[in-house]
Design an enzyme around this catalytic site. Structure first.
Site, short mmCIF file in Angstrom:
data_model
loop_
_atom_site.label_atom_id
_atom_site.label_comp_id
_atom_site.label_asym_id
_atom_site.label_seq_id
_atom_site.Cartn_x
_atom_site.Cartn_y
_atom_site.Cartn_z
CG ASP A 118 -7.46 -3.48 -2.99
OD1 ASP A 118 -7.89 -4.52 -3.55
OD2 ASP A 118 -7.99 -3.01 -1.97
CG ASP A 138 -2.07 -0.99 1.06
OD1 ASP A 138 -2.67 -1.03 -0.03
OD2 ASP A 138 -2.34 -1.74 2.01
#
Length: 411
Positions: free
Chosen positions: A186, A125
């Site tokens: 993602d 992330d």
């Protein structure tokens, strides 16, 4: 039979859809009629003005990173969790829209708190953490500190690249064999940090890894109808595909709407950075599927293929993210219907999903869903919803200004 919270929420969502289903999508359409365009612009400006007013009240008291709301109040992470970049990013969008220097100061202060994470090799992330915060800070200030930190974050991220499978591992420490072959949709949104690093350093390895990961995702995630699973697993040793899975979607065979939105935006962005036409084709297939599943209220259901869909809980964050990707697709392809759809979604969120009815809400956007299967964060506010709503509104109202922050150029 006992009535669970999920049953009550599903029933309520179904009733809400029934009420809004009589509203024609044309009511939110972007048209060539000057009065309609003025009405849309007015609605979007009112939403942005509301966001600015909310942030002026809330932001000076925020000293950690919002992760979601509980009883309408932000809950926080000290290190940013995976969402830490969105709070400074939102402050940057507020600064661009309003010109208020207070937001610039707060954005820099909060971005600086993410500094230790640039060396974090335990997460994929890093794009979410450093792109809306440090990359934007560099573009808007020119301070080399922010560029160097973003490049270091990209260097940490590529350590998660699996050369056998040509993918970036999503979760877990590099030394942890669990989830070593797990890829999630993602990650497509984390690839632009790598593109930034290649442009700034002249070292192609960052963009090469981003491109390889995107090709692997493209080959394995999309189904023939353009829908996608949240997760795809690979053998971490050989790189061989194992099959689809999910964590936040209803099932491996369903289509989690926020994951679909990440893919729409992410594949379009990697197309912009590489010129690879296949990435744009994939983004359009995914967009066409999602648009075909939108209900007349133009706010995505949390999972397009869950059994109760479309009469189920909504996720406004998926809509805001998708709208930004659709605006990209429209600009690249010159297909007006993608822009019209994006404007309808942003207008719908602005009219039906803001926290304007509450006097205690910390956030701007309501009606978001974080993890429905775990009943974690259902009908709450989420920091990325606020960020992408403001990004989308700025894209519509003042594209050159927002491009200076997030670089909307095309190779």
């Amino acid at each position: 039979m006992s009535v669970t919270r999920r049953t009550l929420l599903t029933t309520a969502a179904g009733a809400a859809v029934a009420v809004t289903a009589s509203t024609s999508p044309a009511a939110f359409a972007a048209t060539d009629d000057a009065s309609d365009q003025a009405s849309v612009a007015r609605t979007l400006r009112q939403a942005a003005d509301y966001a600015i007013a909310k942030l002026r009240t809330v932001a000076p008291q925020v000293t950690a990173f919002p992760v979601g709301t509980k009883f309408e109040k932000w809950t926080y992470s000290q290190n940013g969790d995976w969402v830490g970049g969105f709070w400074p990013g939102t402050l940057w969008m507020a600064h661009l829209y309003s010109g208020d220097e207070q937001f610039r100061t707060l954005a820099l202060t909060m971005a600086d708190k993410l500094a230790p994470r640039q060396n974090d090799t335990g997460t994929h992330d890093l794009g979410f953490l450093f792109y809306p915060s440090w990359v934007t800070a560099y573009r808007l200030t020119g301070d080399e500190k922010w560029k160097a930190g973003a490049i270091q974050a990209a260097t940490s991220l590529i350590k998660r690249y699996n050369t056998a499978g040509r993918f970036i591992r999503a979760w877990g420490q590099l030394s942890d064999p669990n989830n070593a072959g797990r890829v999630i949709m993602d990650t497509m949104m984390n690839l632009d940090l790598l593109a930034f690093a290649s442009r700034q350093t002249g070292d192609p390895q960052y963009l090469d890894i981003a491109t390889a990961h995107a090709k692997t995702a493209q080959a394995n995630f999309p189904r023939p109808d353009g829908s996608t699973p949240h997760v795809f697993d690979f053998d971490p040793v050989t790189g061989a595909p194992i099959g689809p899975g999910t964590v936040q979607g209803y099932s491996p065979a369903s289509c989690w709407s926020r994951g679909q939105a990440w893919g729409i935006y992410g594949f379009t962005t990697i197309h912009r950075r590489t010129g690879n036409a296949e990435f744009l084709t994939t983004a359009r297939r995914m967009a066409d599927f999602a648009l075909g599943k939108l209900t007349p209220d133009n706010v995505p259901v949390w999972d397009y293929l869950a059994p109760q869909a479309p009469n189920d809980i909504k996720d406004a964050s998926a809509g805001a993210i998708m709208a930004c990707g659709l605006l990209d697709i429209a600009e690249i392809t010159h297909r007006r219907h993608y822009r019209d759809a994006a404007v309808r979604i942003l207008t719908a969120i602005s009219k039906t999903c803001l926290t304007t009815a509450s006097t205690r809400a910390d956030a701007v956007v309501a009606r978001c869903t974080r993890n429905r299967p775990n009943e974690d964060g259902v009908e709450v506010s989420l920091p990325y919803a606020d960020y992408y709503l403001l990004e989308g509104i700025l894209r519509v109202l003042d594209r050159p200004k927002v491009s200076g922050a997030i670089d909307l150029t095309h190779v």
